[in-house]
Scaffold this active site. Structure first.
Site, PDB file in Angstrom:
ATOM      1  N   LYS A 142      30.638   6.607   6.690  1.00 53.89           N
ATOM      2  CA  LYS A 142      30.052   4.824   6.350  1.00 53.89           C
ATOM      3  C   LYS A 142      30.468   3.675   7.123  1.00 53.89           C
ATOM      4  CE  LYS A 142      31.216   2.685   2.904  1.00 53.89           C
ATOM      5  NZ  LYS A 142      30.883   0.898   2.862  1.00 53.89           N
ATOM      6  N   ASP A 186      26.524   0.793   5.751  1.00 51.04           N
ATOM      7  CA  ASP A 186      26.444  -0.341   4.601  1.00 51.04           C
ATOM      8  C   ASP A 186      26.647  -1.618   4.871  1.00 51.04           C
ATOM      9  OD1 ASP A 186      26.590  -0.693   2.203  1.00 51.04           O
ATOM     10  OD2 ASP A 186      28.385  -0.074   2.281  1.00 51.04           O
ATOM     11  N   LYS A 212      24.348  -3.814   3.426  1.00 52.80           N
ATOM     12  CA  LYS A 212      24.181  -4.741   2.311  1.00 52.80           C
ATOM     13  C   LYS A 212      23.188  -5.862   2.421  1.00 52.80           C
ATOM     14  CE  LYS A 212      28.081  -3.005   0.287  1.00 52.80           C
ATOM     15  NZ  LYS A 212      29.039  -2.493   0.672  1.00 52.80           N
ATOM     16  N   ASP A 250      18.724 -10.863   2.107  1.00 60.36           N
ATOM     17  CA  ASP A 250      17.979 -11.966   2.696  1.00 60.36           C
ATOM     18  C   ASP A 250      16.469 -12.697   2.173  1.00 60.36           C
ATOM     19  OD1 ASP A 250      17.806 -14.199   4.392  1.00 60.36           O
ATOM     20  OD2 ASP A 250      19.778 -13.354   5.790  1.00 60.36           O
ATOM     21  N   THR A 273      30.597  -2.167  -7.490  1.00 53.96           N
ATOM     22  CA  THR A 273      31.859  -1.609  -7.738  1.00 53.96           C
ATOM     23  C   THR A 273      32.751  -2.426  -8.879  1.00 53.96           C
ATOM     24  OG1 THR A 273      32.694  -0.506  -6.636  1.00 53.96           O
ATOM     25  CG2 THR A 273      30.914   0.543  -7.687  1.00 53.96           C
ATOM     26  N   ARG A 285      39.428   4.678   0.452  1.00 53.22           N
ATOM     27  CA  ARG A 285      41.107   4.156   0.160  1.00 53.22           C
ATOM     28  C   ARG A 285      41.744   5.075  -0.137  1.00 53.22           C
ATOM     29  NH1 ARG A 285      40.701  -1.778  -1.427  1.00 53.22           N
ATOM     30  NH2 ARG A 285      38.972  -0.543  -2.046  1.00 53.22           N
TER      31      ARG A 285
END
Ligand SMILES: O=c1ccn([C@@H]2O[C@H](COP(=O)(O)O)[C@@H](O)[C@H]2O)c(=O)[nH]1
Length: 235
Positions: free
Chosen positions: A32, A59, A61, A64, A123, A215
């Protein structure tokens, strides 16, 4: 097989670090690229990943007005990426325009159309944030379901949601709709800023198509062992 379900984010500040991570984890097939890396090094990282025959989740996001979201999706689709995120809250007109533009961009460049997936609710947010900070007068499960349905009605291929909600969303949206779940944390890892989490095994059992796990792997002292441990847990 289990490894194919895992998307690892390249959340690092430089292209050199991103390439080092890809080389350290050659078994990862789906990477990603998010805001931090793309703002730092631009589309060159996509070219690198394509050359390595990796699948790419872009990604960024997008959120607009319809014309701008559509333009971004058209441009992104010319790189041959596999998944692209758009915020569902951009609205139906923007989502429909994004889908059409992605088809056009991919077609112009000779790639298959990437799957556009809509962010339902980040999330990192919880019920309290939704009610008191965002002032949304709906329960969180109902809100995320509305966002997933909006994406589906707009012709998108899927949605990004927390693994906590995926089972309910899957029941309503059906098996053809793609659910990509970040907010995945093995029991042995830190939750960090993620608020709505499940373990990898719970997330897959609940119906996620793909798990985005960053992570716990990438910030580990030993990413190879961390990834191996996750794969064993879900196999
Ligand atoms: O709702 C969302 C949407 C996207 N993300 C992204 O997923 C990864 C998660 O990384 P971790 O290190 O496993 O927390 C990250 O790149 C986010 O930008 C998300 O977390 N939640």
């Amino acid at each position: 097989m289990s490894l194919d379900k895992i998307i690892v984010p390249l959340d690092v500040p430089t292209q050199e670090e991103a390439i080092a991570l890809v080389e350290k984890l050659p078994q990862v097939t789906f990477w990603k690229v998010g805001l931090e890396l793309f703002v730092s090094c631009g589309p060159e990282i996509l070219t690198f990943l394509k050359a390595q025959q990796k699948r790419i989740f872009l990604d960024l996001k997008f959120h607009d007005i319809p014309n701008t979201v559509a333009g971004a999706c058209r441009s992104a689709s010319r790189y041959g990426v596999d998944l692209i995120t758009v915020h569902a809250t951009a609205g139906k007109t923007a989502l429909k325009a994004a889908q059409k533009a992605a088809e056009e961009g991919a077609n112009e460049a000779g790639y298959p159309t990437p799957k556009l997936i809509a962010i339902t609710l980040l999330t990192s947010l919880n019920s309290r944030d939704l009610a008191f900070d965002l002032k949304v007068p709906l329960e969180l499960p109902e809100y995320t379901l509305n966002m997933a349905l909006l994406a589906q009605e707009s012709g998108l291929a899927g949605a990004v949601c927390s693994p906590l909600e995926v089972s309910q969303l899957r029941q309503t949206c059906g098996n053809e709709f793609l659910f990509v779940c970040p907010g995945v944390r093995p029991a042995w890892s830190e939750r960090g800023d993620q608020q709505r989490t499940f373990t990898p095994a719970q997330a897959l059992k609940a119906g996620a198509d793909y798990l985005v796990i960053g992570r716990p792997i990438t910030a580990s002292d030993d990413p190879t062992t961390a990834l191996q441990r996750i794969v064993e847990e879900i196999s």
